[in-house]
Write a protein that holds these residues in place. Structure first.
Motif, mmCIF file in Angstrom:
data_model
loop_
_atom_site.group_PDB
_atom_site.id
_atom_site.type_symbol
_atom_site.label_atom_id
_atom_site.label_comp_id
_atom_site.label_asym_id
_atom_site.label_seq_id
_atom_site.Cartn_x
_atom_site.Cartn_y
_atom_site.Cartn_z
ATOM 1 N N GLY A 258 -30.771 22.621 -48.176
ATOM 2 C CA GLY A 258 -30.714 22.338 -46.744
ATOM 3 C C GLY A 258 -29.860 21.163 -46.351
ATOM 4 N N VAL A 263 -25.950 24.100 -44.284
ATOM 5 C CA VAL A 263 -26.508 24.621 -43.035
ATOM 6 C C VAL A 263 -25.388 24.991 -42.064
ATOM 7 N N GLU A 276 -35.028 24.737 -47.207
ATOM 8 C CA GLU A 276 -34.906 23.292 -47.359
ATOM 9 C C GLU A 276 -35.697 22.774 -48.552
ATOM 10 N N TYR A 309 -33.444 27.731 -42.960
ATOM 11 C CA TYR A 309 -32.303 27.899 -42.061
ATOM 12 C C TYR A 309 -31.769 29.323 -42.206
ATOM 13 N N THR A 313 -31.796 30.381 -36.817
ATOM 14 C CA THR A 313 -32.333 29.035 -36.623
ATOM 15 C C THR A 313 -31.393 27.908 -37.047
ATOM 16 N N ALA A 314 -30.312 28.232 -37.747
ATOM 17 C CA ALA A 314 -29.467 27.195 -38.354
ATOM 18 C C ALA A 314 -28.826 26.274 -37.323
ATOM 19 N N GLY A 317 -31.291 23.797 -36.107
ATOM 20 C CA GLY A 317 -31.770 22.904 -37.152
ATOM 21 C C GLY A 317 -30.712 22.006 -37.740
ATOM 22 N N LEU A 318 -29.458 22.207 -37.393
ATOM 23 C CA LEU A 318 -28.356 21.486 -38.037
ATOM 24 C C LEU A 318 -28.480 19.966 -37.886
ATOM 25 N N ALA A 321 -30.694 18.367 -40.535
ATOM 26 C CA ALA A 321 -30.340 18.484 -41.944
ATOM 27 C C ALA A 321 -29.782 17.169 -42.462
#
Length: 322
Positions: A258, A263, A276, A309, A313-314, A317-318, A321
């Protein structure tokens, strides 16, 4: 809303197993400051650098002296580093064992010298070293579950792809052993998948690239690459591009760790899915040390919960990370 890393780590720690008596372990006096050893395995990838920074930042915040060493990818040097910390009479040692067997004897040496050891991120072979007897506890992710999650996601999203190249981590390292077991068990349970080849890439980007190139030449029909960490996955992306294949489309790429670079590749469609493995151990590691000094008992494992991710959702969520 993004929460601070400390809150994320402490809130996501899960107590696993029976609380141990720990009567055989060295005592740790409650003090305002400690001299603590941290024997890092290597510093050749973003995950390790993030872990080291987290440990250093937390030690500085608390006003503790951190005796830091870097084994440079050598198990023998890591053993020597721990022995040096024992000779320096540190109050405690944080240890991510590079391999799960060779570090067991030196953990026992620390215990005999009256120095408690807390394992972080990698474990030791339980047949050789016991939590509550030889070391306090293990703090880390559930590596088997990480591999299982990758396999289960693949089973639901393979879209007809079924031939797998597996890039394994360092031989003898607990993440490599467990991430393989979790993934292999999951795809076996799902059915319809074949692992064409499985070979170590030593958790390294360049070696992962080299191994992926070789295995893609030997198995041109492979349409899935599962890498035990981001570095090897990123190397595999380069290998696929060099082979004239489109990563993420012609060949699915799956990974664990992750890091921000991986990501971003999920966002860009070059990597399909990442679980992750959070490297920010500083807050929970030092809180565990303080609690141990205060007399708190621990289970054999304190397992951290990790996010994932996916293409869905990536992007969101970036920013979180490492």
């Amino acid at each position: 809303m993004k929460r601070p890393a400390k809150l994320i780590m402490l809130a996501s720690a899960l107590v696993v197993g029976t609380v141990l008596a720990q009567s055989a372990l060295p005592k740790l006096e409650v003090k305002k400051t400690y001299k603590v050893g941290f024997a890092q395995t290597e510093s050749n990838n973003p995950w390790r650098l993030a872990e080291t920074k987290s440990m250093q930042d937390e030690a500085k915040k608390l006003g503790y002296q951190l005796v830091y060493t870097d084994a440079g990818g050598s198990t023998a040097k890591q053993v020597a580093d721990v022995r040096s910390m024992i000779a320096q009479k540190v109050d405690a040692i944080f240890l991510p064992p590079r391999e799960d067997k060779p570090l067991a004897p030196v953990v026992a040496e620390a215990r005999k010298a009256g120095i408690p050891v807390i394992l972080i991120d990698r474990n030791i072979d339980p047949a050789l070293s016991k939590a509550g007897t030889d070391y306090v506890t293990f703090l880390g992710s559930d590596f088997i579950d990480q591999g299982k999650r990758v396999g289960e996601w693949l089973a639901k999203n393979a879209n007809g792809k079924s031939k797998i190249i597996e890039l394994e981590g360092t031989t003898g390292a607990s993440p490599a052993n467990d991430r393989k077991k979790g993934f292999d068990d999951a795809i076996k349970a799902a059915g319809g998948f074949t692992i064409l080849a499985s070979q170590t890439g030593d958790f390294s980007r360049d070696k992962g690239r080299q191994v992926a190139e070789t295995l893609l030449q030997a198995h041109p029909d492979a349409d899935i690459i599962y890498a035990h960490n981001d570095e090897m996955a990123i190397g595999a992306v380069s290998a696929l591009q060099a082979a004239g294949k489109t990563p993420g489309k012609d060949v699915m790429v799956l990974s664990i760790d992750g890091g921000k670079e991986a990501v971003q590749m999920v966002v860009d469609g070059k990597i399909n899915y990442v679980v992750e493995s959070n490297p920010r151990f500083g807050p929970i590691a030092f809180k565990t040390l303080q609690d141990y000094a205060a007399g708190k008992k621990f289970p054999n494992k304190v397992v951290l919960t990790d996010r994932d991710y996916s293409p869905e959702t990536a992007a969101d969520g970036l920013s979180g990370a490492y």
